[in-house]
Every structure is written in structure tokens, then in C-alpha cells.
Design a protein around this motif. Structure first.
Motif, mmCIF file in Angstrom:
data_model
loop_
_atom_site.group_PDB
_atom_site.id
_atom_site.type_symbol
_atom_site.label_atom_id
_atom_site.label_comp_id
_atom_site.label_asym_id
_atom_site.label_seq_id
_atom_site.Cartn_x
_atom_site.Cartn_y
_atom_site.Cartn_z
ATOM 1 N N GLY A 129 0.921 -1.240 0.040
ATOM 2 C CA GLY A 129 -0.146 -0.096 -0.090
ATOM 3 C C GLY A 129 0.909 1.373 -0.126
ATOM 4 O O GLY A 129 1.636 1.404 -0.991
ATOM 5 N N ASN A 130 0.569 2.069 0.962
ATOM 6 C CA ASN A 130 1.428 3.390 0.963
ATOM 7 C C ASN A 130 2.482 3.197 1.695
ATOM 8 O O ASN A 130 3.451 4.280 1.863
ATOM 9 C CB ASN A 130 0.509 4.580 1.667
ATOM 10 N N ASP A 131 2.945 2.182 2.418
ATOM 11 C CA ASP A 131 4.034 1.742 3.246
ATOM 12 C C ASP A 131 5.210 1.403 2.101
ATOM 13 O O ASP A 131 5.104 0.231 1.654
ATOM 14 C CB ASP A 131 3.784 0.743 4.122
ATOM 15 N N ILE A 132 6.337 2.349 1.898
ATOM 16 C CA ILE A 132 7.124 2.063 0.698
ATOM 17 C C ILE A 132 8.532 2.045 1.555
ATOM 18 O O ILE A 132 8.909 2.773 2.483
ATOM 19 C CB ILE A 132 6.962 3.090 -0.236
ATOM 20 N N GLY A 133 9.377 1.099 1.156
ATOM 21 C CA GLY A 133 10.762 0.709 1.543
ATOM 22 C C GLY A 133 10.886 -0.243 1.729
ATOM 23 O O GLY A 133 10.065 -1.403 2.133
ATOM 24 N N THR A 134 12.223 -0.884 1.864
ATOM 25 C CA THR A 134 12.779 -2.185 1.915
ATOM 26 C C THR A 134 12.251 -2.664 3.354
ATOM 27 O O THR A 134 12.118 -3.958 3.411
ATOM 28 C CB THR A 134 14.379 -2.316 2.044
ATOM 29 N N GLN A 135 12.104 -1.917 4.258
ATOM 30 C CA GLN A 135 11.617 -2.448 5.756
ATOM 31 C C GLN A 135 9.999 -2.975 5.457
ATOM 32 O O GLN A 135 9.629 -3.683 6.518
ATOM 33 C CB GLN A 135 11.518 -1.231 6.892
ATOM 34 N N TYR A 136 9.534 -2.685 4.445
ATOM 35 C CA TYR A 136 7.888 -3.266 4.323
ATOM 36 C C TYR A 136 8.035 -4.636 3.475
ATOM 37 O O TYR A 136 7.017 -4.824 2.684
ATOM 38 C CB TYR A 136 7.248 -2.284 3.757
ATOM 39 N N ARG A 137 9.409 -4.955 2.963
ATOM 40 C CA ARG A 137 9.229 -6.043 2.189
ATOM 41 C C ARG A 137 8.766 -7.261 2.481
ATOM 42 O O ARG A 137 8.449 -7.700 3.669
ATOM 43 C CB ARG A 137 10.815 -6.487 1.541
ATOM 44 N N SER A 138 8.174 -8.223 1.595
ATOM 45 C CA SER A 138 7.670 -9.298 1.887
ATOM 46 C C SER A 138 8.723 -10.580 1.926
ATOM 47 O O SER A 138 9.536 -10.731 1.187
ATOM 48 C CB SER A 138 6.862 -9.907 0.424
ATOM 49 N N VAL A 139 8.801 -11.215 3.129
ATOM 50 C CA VAL A 139 10.081 -11.916 3.489
ATOM 51 C C VAL A 139 9.675 -12.990 4.419
ATOM 52 O O VAL A 139 8.761 -12.846 5.322
ATOM 53 C CB VAL A 139 11.325 -11.300 4.107
ATOM 54 N N ILE A 140 10.240 -14.244 4.009
ATOM 55 C CA ILE A 140 9.898 -15.245 5.133
ATOM 56 C C ILE A 140 11.402 -15.864 5.408
ATOM 57 O O ILE A 140 12.128 -15.907 4.758
ATOM 58 C CB ILE A 140 9.260 -16.726 4.136
ATOM 59 N N PHE A 141 11.598 -15.870 6.830
ATOM 60 C CA PHE A 141 12.886 -16.154 7.333
ATOM 61 C C PHE A 141 12.863 -17.741 7.691
ATOM 62 O O PHE A 141 11.904 -17.992 8.232
ATOM 63 C CB PHE A 141 12.970 -15.335 8.572
ATOM 64 N N TYR A 142 13.838 -18.343 7.520
ATOM 65 C CA TYR A 142 14.043 -19.799 7.880
ATOM 66 C C TYR A 142 15.225 -20.165 8.709
ATOM 67 O O TYR A 142 16.101 -19.235 8.657
ATOM 68 C CB TYR A 142 13.982 -20.669 6.558
ATOM 69 N N LYS A 143 15.140 -21.132 9.439
ATOM 70 C CA LYS A 143 16.165 -21.521 10.406
ATOM 71 C C LYS A 143 16.948 -22.706 9.738
ATOM 72 O O LYS A 143 18.134 -22.697 10.157
ATOM 73 C CB LYS A 143 15.649 -22.015 11.885
ATOM 74 N N ASP A 144 16.354 -23.510 9.007
ATOM 75 C CA ASP A 144 17.183 -24.709 8.602
ATOM 76 C C ASP A 144 16.608 -25.068 7.068
ATOM 77 O O ASP A 144 16.046 -24.274 6.750
ATOM 78 C CB ASP A 144 17.003 -25.877 9.326
ATOM 79 N N ASP A 145 17.530 -25.931 6.408
ATOM 80 C CA ASP A 145 16.928 -26.428 5.080
ATOM 81 C C ASP A 145 15.465 -26.916 4.988
ATOM 82 O O ASP A 145 14.942 -26.547 3.994
ATOM 83 C CB ASP A 145 17.771 -27.468 4.664
#
Length: 187
Positions: free
Chosen positions: A91-107
């Protein structure tokens, strides 16, 4: 809830106030913590993350019982909450801090995240290729205390009433029909 077999997942899909507020409504969710991950600055502050210069994304660390809610169901919720085809914005939230990301711990978690993206992309809900990052979780930094449960404490704050509130209504309608909402939800 089986506290000994709880799992965690950390992901970002725009402003953490939006993500945190709806995840707390799900059956099987033990806790949510708004925070920062994926950047290069240790112990960042909200003000620093907002500049986009720390490399961190606003994220939510979720603790859940996989016997009550599955990883796949959580990924369905994650992709419902934001548009994974928008690069560095929601939406109106713009910047890398608002990226879509999934963090993983292992394979295994990495493979599960890759599979979740493929499955969601195949639904055709969004036109376009997903830009969701899959990134190894190096460190999670909890956000300042005033960000925790922000919507619950500040429902009339302008951003909350204009953005978060309508998202919650839409979410409750969809996932309530699937029977996935807590009966003791606070809002």
C-alpha cells in the motif's frame, strides 16, 4: 496448547502492526512479537529501521502449536495479509523495511517456504510473480515495547483505523468462515 512442541516462524509483509494484529486472532497461536530482522545493524531502533538504511524488515515472530494450526495454514494467512508481488512496499508503506520476506532456520524450513510460495502463486490470486524473499534468519530483534500489540492499544490511531482495522474485518470474515479464529479474540 502443547507448550513443549511449539514452533516459531518469522516473516514480514508490510507494517508489523497489521501482521501482528491479525495473527493474534488465530487458533493455535501462542504469541506474536513485532520486531526487526534481515539487516546489518545490531539492535536497531524503529526510527533507524524506518530510514531503510539498516537493511532490516519489520517482521513478526510467531510462536504456534502445529497440532492446532499448520505451517501451510500460516502461509495461507501470510499471503492473504499482503500482496507478495509488490517489491518493497505494501500500500502506502514504501521501503525495503516493508518487503515481503519469510525467514527460515534450516534447510527444511527453506524448502517449506519455497513450496508455500509455489503453492500460493499457483492459485492465481495475484497477477504477477511473487517477490517474497526467503532468507536465513540470522538474528531477530524485538521491536520497542510500544509496538507490541499496537492495534489493540491504539485502535483509533489514524493509521490503525484507516489500514489495520479494515484489514482485520476482511481477515475475520474470510478466516472466521474457515473456523480458524480464536473464540477468546480480544477485538
Amino acid at each position: 496448547m502443547d507448550k513443549q512442541n511449539l514452533e516459531t516462524i518469522t516473516f514480514g509483509g508490510g507494517c508489523f502492526w497489521c501482521v501482528d494484529s491479525v495473527l493474534d486472532l488465530l487458533k493455535g497461536v501462542e504469541s506474536t512479537t513485532s520486531g526487526y530482522a534481515g539487516g546489518h545493524k545490531a539492535n536497531p531502533t524503529y526510527e533507524e529501521v524506518c530510514t531503510g538504511e539498516t537493511g532490516h524488515a519489520e517482521v513478526v515472530k510467531l510462536t504456534y502449536d502445529p497440532k492446532i494450526i499448520s505451517y501451510e495454514q500460516l502461509m495461507d494467512v501470510f499471503f492473504f495479509l499482503h500482496d507478495p508481488t509488490q517489491l518493497n512496499r505494501q500500500g502506502n508503506d514504501i521501503g525495503t523495511q516493508y518487503r515481503s520476506v519469510i525467514f527460515y532456520k534450516d534447510d527444511t524450513e527453506k524448502a517449506n517456504a519455497e513450496s508455500a510460495i509455489k503453492t500460493s502463486e499457483a492459485t492465481g490470486k495475484y497477477s504477477g510473480k511473487y517477490v517474497t524473499e526467503i532468507t536465513k534468519l540470522e538474528e531477530f530483534y524485538p521491536a520497542e515495547q510500544y509496538h507490541q500489540g499496537y492495534y489493540e492499544i491504539n485502535p483509533n490511531q489514524p493509521y490503525c483505523s484507516a489500514v489495520v482495522g479494515p484489514k482485520i474485518v476482511k481477515f475475520k470474515k474470510h478466516f472466521g468462515e474457515l473456523g480458524m479464529l480464536r473464540e477468546d479474540a480480544r477485538y
